[in-house]
Design an enzyme around this catalytic site. Structure first.
Site, PDB file in Angstrom:
ATOM      1  N   GLU A   1     -12.178  -9.204  -1.154  1.00 10.67           N
ATOM      2  CA  GLU A   1     -12.459 -10.503  -0.533  1.00 10.67           C
ATOM      3  C   GLU A   1     -11.302 -11.479  -0.756  1.00 10.67           C
ATOM      4  O   GLU A   1     -10.959 -12.272   0.123  1.00 10.67           O
ATOM      5  CB  GLU A   1     -13.755 -11.093  -1.092  1.00 10.67           C
ATOM      6  CG  GLU A   1     -14.999 -10.274  -0.792  1.00 10.67           C
ATOM      7  CD  GLU A   1     -15.322  -9.221  -1.844  1.00 10.67           C
ATOM      8  OE1 GLU A   1     -14.388  -8.724  -2.518  1.00 10.67           O
ATOM      9  OE2 GLU A   1     -16.514  -8.888  -1.984  1.00 10.67           O
TER      10      GLU A   1
ATOM     11  N   CYS B   1     -18.840  -9.915  -5.717  1.00 11.68           N
ATOM     12  CA  CYS B   1     -19.022 -10.348  -7.106  1.00 11.68           C
ATOM     13  C   CYS B   1     -19.167 -11.872  -7.153  1.00 11.68           C
ATOM     14  O   CYS B   1     -18.910 -12.576  -6.165  1.00 11.68           O
ATOM     15  CB  CYS B   1     -17.846  -9.882  -7.969  1.00 11.68           C
ATOM     16  SG  CYS B   1     -16.330 -10.829  -7.718  1.00 11.68           S
TER      17      CYS B   1
END
Ligand code: THU
Length: 141
Positions: A58, A98
């Site tokens: 990401e 996460c």
């Protein structure tokens, strides 16, 4: 996000996963963000022998978006899991962003922005930035 954009976003995340450098965890992740300029920016995880220096997929996708000049995310796809394992047998199947990456994504997204979590085989979860990170830290509010 149109159906076509969604399909292209998922494909970009799956394709980025193939390029991941996951030498230590052997867990490859690809991510892609659809930006308000209409472009899709991919990223992959890049690990390091000094483990904490590794970066998530990401983070790479968001860096690519910033480099491209875009600042607003309209959609996110994250691809994880193992290509040779079916999701029902795979405890690593859900490549959910996460905690740190949820905050990274929230920086550029409205709460309603869709997040699609996929494996090489199928779509595992369709959720939103707001559902993944309620009450996100935000200096503007
Ligand atoms: N990883 C990501 O790329 N994105 C996430 O949101 C979760 C974890 C990577 C980091 C590391 O390279 C590997 O997955 C195993 O933790």
């Amino acid at each position: 996000m149109t159906d076509d954009e969604k399909a292209r976003l998922i494909e970009a995340a799956r394709s980025a996963r193939e390029t991941a450098y996951a030498k230590y965890s052997h867990y490859r992740v690809g991510a892609a963000v659809l930006a308000d300029d209409g472009a899709i920016y991919p990223g992959c995880n890049v690990e390091n022998a000094a483990y904490p220096q590794g970066t998530c997929a990401e983070a790479g996708a968001i860096a690519a978006m910033a480099l491209g000049g875009a600042r607003t995310i309209r959609g996110v796809a994250v691809a994880g899991g193992k290509a040779d394992t079916q999701p029902e047998d795979d405890p690593w199947g859900l490549a959910s962003p996460c905690g740190g990456c949820r905050q990274r994504i929230a920086e550029f997204s409205k709460a309603s922005v869709p997040v699609i979590i996929v494996t090489p085989h199928e779509v595992m979860l369709e959720t939103t930035v707001g559902a993944l990170l309620p009450h996100a830290f935000n200096l503007q509010e």
